[in-house]
Design a protein around this motif. Structure first.
Motif, PDB file in Angstrom:
ATOM      1  N   THR A 286       0.827  -1.209   0.000  1.00  0.00           N
ATOM      2  CA  THR A 286       0.000   0.000   0.000  1.00  0.00           C
ATOM      3  C   THR A 286       0.859   1.256   0.000  1.00  0.00           C
ATOM      4  O   THR A 286       0.609   2.202  -0.755  1.00  0.00           O
ATOM      5  CB  THR A 286      -0.945   0.002   1.217  1.00  0.00           C
ATOM      6  N   PHE A 287       1.894   1.287   0.864  1.00  0.00           N
ATOM      7  CA  PHE A 287       2.758   2.462   0.918  1.00  0.00           C
ATOM      8  C   PHE A 287       3.439   2.715  -0.427  1.00  0.00           C
ATOM      9  O   PHE A 287       3.593   3.860  -0.855  1.00  0.00           O
ATOM     10  CB  PHE A 287       3.820   2.303   2.008  1.00  0.00           C
ATOM     11  N   ASN A 288       3.843   1.651  -1.106  1.00  0.00           N
ATOM     12  CA  ASN A 288       4.470   1.817  -2.419  1.00  0.00           C
ATOM     13  C   ASN A 288       3.456   2.273  -3.459  1.00  0.00           C
ATOM     14  O   ASN A 288       3.794   3.067  -4.356  1.00  0.00           O
ATOM     15  CB  ASN A 288       5.130   0.498  -2.860  1.00  0.00           C
ATOM     16  N   TYR A 289       2.229   1.798  -3.331  1.00  0.00           N
ATOM     17  CA  TYR A 289       1.198   2.209  -4.281  1.00  0.00           C
ATOM     18  C   TYR A 289       0.855   3.697  -4.122  1.00  0.00           C
ATOM     19  O   TYR A 289       0.472   4.367  -5.088  1.00  0.00           O
ATOM     20  CB  TYR A 289      -0.056   1.347  -4.106  1.00  0.00           C
ATOM     21  N   LEU A 290       1.000   4.222  -2.911  1.00  0.00           N
ATOM     22  CA  LEU A 290       0.684   5.633  -2.674  1.00  0.00           C
ATOM     23  C   LEU A 290       1.607   6.564  -3.463  1.00  0.00           C
ATOM     24  O   LEU A 290       1.234   7.701  -3.763  1.00  0.00           O
ATOM     25  CB  LEU A 290       0.782   5.962  -1.173  1.00  0.00           C
ATOM     26  N   LEU A 291       2.799   6.106  -3.836  1.00  0.00           N
ATOM     27  CA  LEU A 291       3.725   6.947  -4.604  1.00  0.00           C
ATOM     28  C   LEU A 291       3.170   7.260  -5.989  1.00  0.00           C
ATOM     29  O   LEU A 291       3.124   8.427  -6.386  1.00  0.00           O
ATOM     30  CB  LEU A 291       5.099   6.278  -4.682  1.00  0.00           C
ATOM     31  N   ILE A 359      11.682  16.475  -6.093  1.00  0.00           N
ATOM     32  CA  ILE A 359      10.479  15.635  -5.986  1.00  0.00           C
ATOM     33  C   ILE A 359      10.598  14.661  -4.823  1.00  0.00           C
ATOM     34  O   ILE A 359       9.686  14.536  -3.997  1.00  0.00           O
ATOM     35  CB  ILE A 359      10.241  14.856  -7.301  1.00  0.00           C
ATOM     36  N   VAL A 360      11.738  13.977  -4.742  1.00  0.00           N
ATOM     37  CA  VAL A 360      11.880  12.833  -3.831  1.00  0.00           C
ATOM     38  C   VAL A 360      12.210  13.247  -2.400  1.00  0.00           C
ATOM     39  O   VAL A 360      11.526  12.845  -1.443  1.00  0.00           O
ATOM     40  CB  VAL A 360      12.938  11.854  -4.360  1.00  0.00           C
ATOM     41  N   LEU A 361      13.258  14.052  -2.214  1.00  0.00           N
ATOM     42  CA  LEU A 361      13.752  14.315  -0.861  1.00  0.00           C
ATOM     43  C   LEU A 361      12.736  15.034   0.033  1.00  0.00           C
ATOM     44  O   LEU A 361      12.512  14.613   1.177  1.00  0.00           O
ATOM     45  CB  LEU A 361      15.076  15.092  -0.922  1.00  0.00           C
ATOM     46  N   PRO A 362      12.067  16.110  -0.419  1.00  0.00           N
ATOM     47  CA  PRO A 362      11.081  16.747   0.463  1.00  0.00           C
ATOM     48  C   PRO A 362       9.858  15.880   0.766  1.00  0.00           C
ATOM     49  O   PRO A 362       9.140  16.128   1.729  1.00  0.00           O
ATOM     50  CB  PRO A 362      10.647  18.003  -0.323  1.00  0.00           C
ATOM     51  N   PHE A 363       9.635  14.845  -0.079  1.00  0.00           N
ATOM     52  CA  PHE A 363       8.486  13.975   0.125  1.00  0.00           C
ATOM     53  C   PHE A 363       8.760  12.883   1.155  1.00  0.00           C
ATOM     54  O   PHE A 363       7.831  12.288   1.699  1.00  0.00           O
ATOM     55  CB  PHE A 363       8.061  13.348  -1.210  1.00  0.00           C
ATOM     56  N   ILE A 364      10.046  12.629   1.438  1.00  0.00           N
ATOM     57  CA  ILE A 364      10.409  11.511   2.323  1.00  0.00           C
ATOM     58  C   ILE A 364       9.724  11.583   3.689  1.00  0.00           C
ATOM     59  O   ILE A 364       9.209  10.573   4.173  1.00  0.00           O
ATOM     60  CB  ILE A 364      11.949  11.410   2.462  1.00  0.00           C
ATOM     61  N   PRO A 365       9.655  12.770   4.366  1.00  0.00           N
ATOM     62  CA  PRO A 365       8.981  12.789   5.681  1.00  0.00           C
ATOM     63  C   PRO A 365       7.514  12.363   5.639  1.00  0.00           C
ATOM     64  O   PRO A 365       6.982  11.904   6.645  1.00  0.00           O
ATOM     65  CB  PRO A 365       9.108  14.265   6.107  1.00  0.00           C
ATOM     66  N   ALA A 366       6.877  12.504   4.490  1.00  0.00           N
ATOM     67  CA  ALA A 366       5.455  12.142   4.379  1.00  0.00           C
ATOM     68  C   ALA A 366       5.259  10.768   3.748  1.00  0.00           C
ATOM     69  O   ALA A 366       4.128  10.371   3.480  1.00  0.00           O
ATOM     70  CB  ALA A 366       4.722  13.187   3.540  1.00  0.00           C
ATOM     71  N   SER A 367       6.357  10.033   3.535  1.00  0.00           N
ATOM     72  CA  SER A 367       6.282   8.788   2.760  1.00  0.00           C
ATOM     73  C   SER A 367       6.023   7.551   3.602  1.00  0.00           C
ATOM     74  O   SER A 367       5.877   6.464   3.056  1.00  0.00           O
ATOM     75  CB  SER A 367       7.595   8.598   1.991  1.00  0.00           C
TER      76      SER A 367
END
Length: 919
Positions: A286-291, A359-367
């Protein structure tokens, strides 16, 4: 590259300002919705009376970071800007939305400057315009709480721009920009946590952009060093030094941040983020699908939703789920871009690399990769990642537009994208106009989220539309049958509709869904703190039944046993114990609550009420004063402490009592009780003109104010204005025909001033109809008979009166006068000696002596109590009579009367029940 960076021209800035204004002008007409309510309307940290240090001790929502219910979102600088808004416009939503719009303009302009590092001028403007109009940003710009994203982004980009200046001539290190970068990173992090991720972008920039390394080159160098065939180049050593400084400063910020949250992660329920509590492989799938879900929102922002929690996105529980294809496709595309950007040299690969980093680094805390978050998808967290997306789009557009065959179509497509995105943003802003419009728009996108049904219900509930609200709450329970909060909402709404039986059934369902106690496992960690309110709500409901008070107390104690730091349970239990006439136990409950929160003015107020019940006015006044120290505008504390001072009889306290009542009427200008009690104070101080003005003000606000009407009439009668008292008494008796003291006073004036014996007689006969044993009324009727010269009837009347009050000396004296008169008339017919006139005059004078000694009716201190959030009913006046103004000591009868009024005041606690629910 630094040479390519150009300042933003005035024309470019004006273009961005115009485009943002065109897209977001209607956001100024939106109110406070969704999370704005907690962050703005309910956040005491915005108020000037709250110390500034509290901003650095509390979370984003005003909750102390030390409390378990805190979300641990530490953003004091963002809250500071809210406080500045409040300072200038209080809760006028326009100023908050306008400042958000300004911050979005600033972000767009700074982003344009960043784009010019990696793109040509035209492509940079395209990227910036796309960022300015992208509909995904409406939650961050139009939602006031989105300011955290805006502020953090400003300092995020500023920190990066500062770092790009850290490379001097001949690859030397310029330390000042690095120091500025570290400072700006700290500021960005104090606006929102993701600000710290700019350090990772700076590291990537240093290695692959500033130094020009590629991944194969780095690997070759590392292999050579490991084989001992070469040494580390000087430039690489300098790069390592810069990276070490950056990483060390970042580590320091992380340590400080962990200390701030006191090494505790926030408590979220499975409803907030179902995947976080799911077993493997459902959690990972599920977490991977959220990306790819987030990526699709950037690509196609046609269906936007303010809340993606609960059942919005069903769990991916199997490898055979077709949605895994989307996950695989996303990772393949992302992987190919990463290989291209890291493997090959050249400007194009560097642009793609920096876009991917954004795209990737700022999204990490919410991932959810390192810790669970309280949401499934949140559009506002895509604010910074969308910068990288816009750079990628602009870079791709540049490639297409450079080809002559595709040049025209690329421009047409670009114009279409910008125009449709701008229209969507403009339309989306209207969704944020109110909570009802916001959540209804969300339900059009997703009907499987019980939270959305609940929130529409809340919006209707706020409009007192309980019938419609109930329909949405019931629908929420059908969408998510195990949603405790939804069943609590149904119960509360049934209660508001006076359907007590149905309300109790709903609360019982919610209670049955609570997690069971597991030995050795902390209960509080497995349940949302607000769900424990089901015990409070159920107890508050059933305690309306006098026979179920013990059952209600058991529910409060059960909540406390599950969570010993559950402050609201102690508060509610204290109020129940007062109702059960157990003030000592109520005192214990409030003292326990004060151990948990000594800054709660309402708790000190409640404790003061307990001391009043314990007949300890000195301690009560101390606690009222403590409540007022914490909250100088605490209305109930102002009012009741003033009454306590007034009732004490201590003339030295009257000036302070008056100041508190003046403060109270300033806070509550429409409450007649405040003006009435100011009038009572003026009467005590013999300030008759001032007392008259206050009483009239109270009566203007509340024409049927019983005590104000009587005391104004009494004031007139005591100051020789008896004829002015008559119309006031007429008003009083029109509203309250059975007002005994009013009838006595009216009869007195009719007899002594108007010489209207018939009218006076009617008043006294009315009193005896209401209360045949009223001594004063019966005695005064006897005097009427005397005035009518019906001495036999007067004698009989006085004998009956003396039987009712055998110890009243004046009745016996008047009986003797009448009998003497009868005897003298028997000896000398129609005798009218002057001495007899004197005796009659004395009879009249003494007959009304009691009335003349009746002191003002006062509103006694009402025992009311309330919780956080501080909502209470106004006081209701009750009447009190006393004698001998000169001596403050009260008679035994007066003390008994006061005791009766205290019991009556306790019964009124039921009227305050909605304040205790914490719903």
């Amino acid at each position: 590259l630094l040479e390519k960076m150009a300042d933003v021209s005035l024309k470019e800035a004006a273009l961005i300002v115009g485009v943002v204004a065109a897209c977001y002008w209607n956001s100024l007409f939106c109110g406070f919705v969704f999370d704005d309510v907690s962050a703005i309307l309910d956040n005491k940290d915005l108020h000037p009376s709250t110390p500034l240090k509290n901003l650095f001790q509390n979370d984003f929502w005003g909750t102390p970071m030390s409390e378990e219910r805190s979300h641990k979102s530490y953003r004091p600088l963002t809250v500071l800007t809210f406080r500045l808004n409040y300072l200038f416009s209080e809760l006028n939503a326009v100023s908050y939305h306008f400042l958000n719009l300004v911050f979005h303009v600033v972000v767009c302009i700074v982003f344009l400057k960043v784009c010019k590092l990696f793109l040509d001028n035209r492509s940079s403007v395209v990227a910036s315009l796309l960022f300015a109009v992208h509909p995904i940003h409406t939650e961050a710009v139009t939602g006031v709480v989105g300011r955290a994203e805006l502020l953090s982004s400003i300092f995020f980009l500023a920190a990066f721009l500062s770092y790009t200046k850290s490379k001097g001539p001949d690859n030397t290190i310029v330390w000042t920009p690095i120091a500025v970068t570290v400072f700006l990173v700290a500021v960005a992090t104090l606006c929102k946590e993701q600000g710290i991720t700019v350090v990772g972008i700076c590291c990537v920039y240093e290695v692959f952009i500033a130094q020009g390394y590629t991944l194969p080159a780095l690997l070759d160098t590392a292999v050579q060093i490991l084989r001992g065939k070469g040494s580390i180049p000087l430039s690489m050593l300098q790069t390592l030094l810069k990276l070490i400084v950056l990483m060390f400063s970042t580590l320091l910020l992380v340590v400080v941040r962990v200390q701030v949250i006191q090494s505790q992660l926030p408590v979220f329920t499975r409803f907030d983020n179902p995947a976080a509590v799911s077993p493997s492989p459902a959690r990972q799938l599920t977490f991977n699908y959220l990306l790819p879900v987030n990526a699709w929102l950037l690509l196609n922002p046609s269906e936007l939703c303010c809340d993606w929690t609960m059942g919005t996105i069903p769990l991916v529980e199997s490898l055979l789920d077709v949605r895994n294809i989307a996950t695989l496709t996303f990772f393949c595309f992302l992987g190919s871009l990463m290989v291209f950007s890291l493997r090959y040299p050249g400007d194009s690969s560097k642009t793609v690399l920096m876009a991917l980093c954004l795209i990737v680094l700022p999204f990490i805390p919410a991932s959810n990769l390192f810790f669970p978050v309280g949401f499934v998808v949140a559009e506002r967290v895509l604010y910074v990642p969308s910068m990288g997306f816009c750079i990628l789009v602009a870079h791709g557009w540049k490639k297409l537009s450079n080809k002559s065959v595709l040049r025209k179509i690329s421009w047409v497509c670009l114009a279409a994208v910008l125009f449709t995105h701008a229209l969507k943003t403009l339309h989306r802003n209207w969704d944020w106009e109110s909570e009802y419009t916001l959540f209804m728009s969300a339900l059009k996108v997703n009907k499987n989220n019980a939270k959305l049904w609940n929130n529409v219900g809340h919006a209707l509930e706020n409009e007192k539309n309980f019938e419609r609200a109930l329909q949405f709450f019931i629908q929420a329970t059908q969408v998510q049958p195990d949603d405790i909060g939804a069943h609590m909402n149904v119960g509360r709404t049934y209660k508001n509709l006076n359907k007590t039986k149905e309300a109790e059934e709903s609360y019982m369902i919610a209670k049955s869904l609570m997690p069971q106690i597991i030995p050795g496992k902390k209960y509080a960690a497995r349940v949302a703190p607000n769900h424990l309110n089901v015990y409070i709500n159920l107890a508050n409901l059933i305690r309306a039944n006098e026979s179920r008070l013990e059952e209600a107390d058991q529910l409060y104690r059960q909540a406390i046993s599950m969570r010993p730091d559950f402050k609201q349970a102690y508060i509610s239990r204290g109020e129940l114990l007062l109702k059960m006439n157990k003030p000592l136990k109520a005192k214990e409950a409030y003292l326990r609550a004060l151990e948990l929160d000594r800054t709660n003015a309402d708790l000190w107020y409640n404790l003061a009420i307990v001391y009043i019940e314990l007949k300890d006015p000195t301690e009560a006044l101390k606690n009222f004063n403590r409540a007022l120290e914490l909250n100088p505008a605490h209305k109930l504390a102002l009012f009741n402490s003033a009454l306590l001072m007034q009732e004490s009889g201590d003339a030295r306290l009257r000036p302070e009592a008056k100041q508190r009542l003046l403060h109270y009427v300033k806070e509550e200008p429409q409450d007649a009780n405040g003006y009435f009690n100011l009038g009572m104070l003026a009467m005590d101080d013999k300030k008759d003109v001032e007392a008259e003005a206050w009483m009239k003000k109270a009566i203007r606000l509340q024409p049927n104010f019983r005590s104000a009407l009587f005391n104004l009439a009494l004031l007139y009668s005591q100051t020789g204005k008896e004829l002015m008292a008559l119309p006031v008494l007429e008003d009083l008796l029109r509203y309250y025909p059975d007002h005994t003291k009013g009838l006595i006073l009216k009869g007195d004036i009719l007899m002594n001033q108007k010489k209207d014996i018939v009218g006076a007689k009617m008043c006294f006969e009315k009193i005896l109809e209401l209360d045949p044993n009223n001594v004063q009324g019966k005695h005064n009727l006897c005097v009427v008979y005397f005035e009518e010269k019906d001495l036999i009837k007067a004698e009989k009347c006085l004998v009956e009166t003396l039987a009712l009050a055998p110890h009243e000396e004046y009745i016996q004296r008047h009986l003797n006068i009448v009998r003497s008169k009868i005897a003298s008339l028997g000896a000398v017919e129609q005798s009218s000696l002057p001495s007899d006139r004197t005796a009659a005059a004395e009879a009249k004078k003494n007959s009304f002596q009691n009335l003349k000694e009746v002191k003002n009716e006062k509103a006694t201190t009402q025992s009311t109590a309330g919780n956080n959030k501080e909502r209470s009913k106004n006081k209701k006046p009750t009447e009190k009579s006393s004698v001998d103004k000169e001596t403050p000591k009260k008679s035994t009868k007066e003390i008994k009367d006061i005791e009766k009024k205290r019991v009556a005041a306790l019964k009124r606690l039921e009227e305050i029940e909605r304040i205790l629910n914490g719903e």
